[in-house]
Design a protein around this motif. Structure first.
Motif, short mmCIF file in Angstrom:
data_model
loop_
_atom_site.label_atom_id
_atom_site.label_comp_id
_atom_site.label_asym_id
_atom_site.label_seq_id
_atom_site.Cartn_x
_atom_site.Cartn_y
_atom_site.Cartn_z
N PRO A 86 41.30 -20.01 11.87
CA PRO A 86 41.61 -19.60 10.49
C PRO A 86 40.37 -19.52 9.59
O PRO A 86 40.28 -18.63 8.73
CB PRO A 86 42.58 -20.69 10.00
CG PRO A 86 43.23 -21.19 11.24
CD PRO A 86 42.14 -21.15 12.29
N LEU A 87 39.40 -20.41 9.80
CA LEU A 87 38.17 -20.35 9.00
C LEU A 87 37.35 -19.11 9.35
O LEU A 87 36.73 -18.51 8.46
CB LEU A 87 37.31 -21.59 9.24
CG LEU A 87 37.62 -22.83 8.43
CD1 LEU A 87 36.65 -23.96 8.79
CD2 LEU A 87 37.56 -22.55 6.95
N ILE A 88 37.35 -18.74 10.62
CA ILE A 88 36.63 -17.53 11.03
C ILE A 88 37.30 -16.30 10.40
O ILE A 88 36.62 -15.42 9.87
CB ILE A 88 36.57 -17.41 12.57
CG1 ILE A 88 35.74 -18.56 13.15
CG2 ILE A 88 36.00 -16.06 13.00
CD1 ILE A 88 35.80 -18.70 14.65
N ILE A 112 26.22 -18.10 14.43
CA ILE A 112 25.00 -18.74 14.95
C ILE A 112 24.52 -19.83 13.99
O ILE A 112 24.24 -20.96 14.40
CB ILE A 112 23.89 -17.71 15.20
CG1 ILE A 112 24.23 -16.85 16.41
CG2 ILE A 112 22.54 -18.39 15.38
CD1 ILE A 112 23.29 -15.69 16.65
N ASN A 113 24.42 -19.50 12.72
CA ASN A 113 23.82 -20.42 11.75
C ASN A 113 24.75 -21.52 11.26
O ASN A 113 24.28 -22.54 10.77
CB ASN A 113 23.27 -19.63 10.55
CG ASN A 113 22.14 -18.72 10.96
OD1 ASN A 113 21.30 -19.09 11.77
ND2 ASN A 113 22.13 -17.51 10.43
N ASN A 114 26.05 -21.30 11.36
CA ASN A 114 27.02 -22.28 10.87
C ASN A 114 28.05 -22.64 11.94
O ASN A 114 29.21 -22.88 11.62
CB ASN A 114 27.73 -21.74 9.62
CG ASN A 114 26.75 -21.49 8.49
OD1 ASN A 114 25.96 -22.35 8.14
ND2 ASN A 114 26.78 -20.29 7.95
N SER A 115 27.62 -22.66 13.19
CA SER A 115 28.56 -22.88 14.29
C SER A 115 29.32 -24.19 14.16
O SER A 115 30.51 -24.27 14.49
CB SER A 115 27.85 -22.81 15.64
OG SER A 115 26.82 -23.78 15.71
N SER A 116 28.68 -25.23 13.64
CA SER A 116 29.35 -26.53 13.52
C SER A 116 30.48 -26.50 12.49
O SER A 116 31.37 -27.36 12.52
CB SER A 116 28.35 -27.63 13.17
OG SER A 116 27.75 -27.36 11.92
N LYS A 117 30.47 -25.54 11.61
CA LYS A 117 31.57 -25.37 10.64
C LYS A 117 32.85 -24.95 11.36
O LYS A 117 33.96 -25.27 10.91
CB LYS A 117 31.16 -24.31 9.61
CG LYS A 117 32.21 -23.94 8.59
CD LYS A 117 31.65 -22.89 7.64
CE LYS A 117 32.68 -22.43 6.65
NZ LYS A 117 32.14 -21.41 5.73
N TYR A 118 32.71 -24.26 12.48
CA TYR A 118 33.84 -23.70 13.21
C TYR A 118 34.23 -24.50 14.45
O TYR A 118 35.35 -24.38 14.93
CB TYR A 118 33.56 -22.24 13.57
CG TYR A 118 33.25 -21.43 12.34
CD1 TYR A 118 34.25 -21.09 11.43
CD2 TYR A 118 31.95 -21.02 12.04
CE1 TYR A 118 33.98 -20.37 10.29
CE2 TYR A 118 31.68 -20.29 10.89
CZ TYR A 118 32.68 -19.98 10.02
OH TYR A 118 32.41 -19.27 8.87
N SER A 119 33.30 -25.28 14.98
CA SER A 119 33.57 -26.09 16.18
C SER A 119 32.44 -27.09 16.35
O SER A 119 31.28 -26.80 16.03
CB SER A 119 33.65 -25.20 17.42
OG SER A 119 33.64 -25.98 18.59
#
Length: 138
Positions: A86-88, A112-119
């Motif tokens: 849902p965030l993506i 790439i730059n915010n991957s930790s935001k999504y997983s």
């Protein structure tokens, strides 16, 4: 076949920033086919497919964006338990009205730059040095 794949991986940053995602079953990538990033090559290498593990399809940026989004939402999410789809999707709503090239570059940069935001463990290549991960799998 694996040598052809490795060649694609090695040259994948030549026309811009690609996206490479990898799972236990396959590697998926979108690589700029030209310097304007108006065309993209979708690359998939399936480990268990002995006859023809490498598939390459070239598309325009808008269609490539749709295929990339589908792969992340439906393919990678099967392997990444904590992927926040849902965030993506929310991020992609901010791209409405932009060109396909802008959408592709923005989504790739975001993942790439915010991957930790999504997983906590998104299996994504973040830079050229990480390409060795892909090549070690084939």
């Amino acid at each position: 076949m694996s040598e052809e794949f490795k060649g694609i991986v090695d040259s994948s940053f030549d026309n811009g920033t690609p996206i490479w995602l990898y799972t236990s079953d396959y590697i998926f990538g979108m690589v700029p086919a030209d310097a304007s990033c108006s065309r993209w090559k979708e690359v998939s290498f399936t480990f268990e497919e002995s006859d023809d593990p490498l598939l390459i399809t070239e598309r325009d940026a808008e269609l490539s964006f749709q295929f990339l989004l589908e792969e992340v939402e439906k393919g990678v999410s099967f392997y990444v338990d904590d992927l926040k789809v849902p965030l993506i999707k929310e991020f992609t709503y901010s791209l409405e009205g932009k060109s396909g090239t802008e959408k592709m570059n923005s989504l790739i940069s975001e993942l790439i730059n915010n991957s930790s935001k999504y997983s906590n463990a998104l299996p994504i290549v973040k830079n050229k040095d990480d390409l060795a991960i892909l090549k070690s799998k084939v």
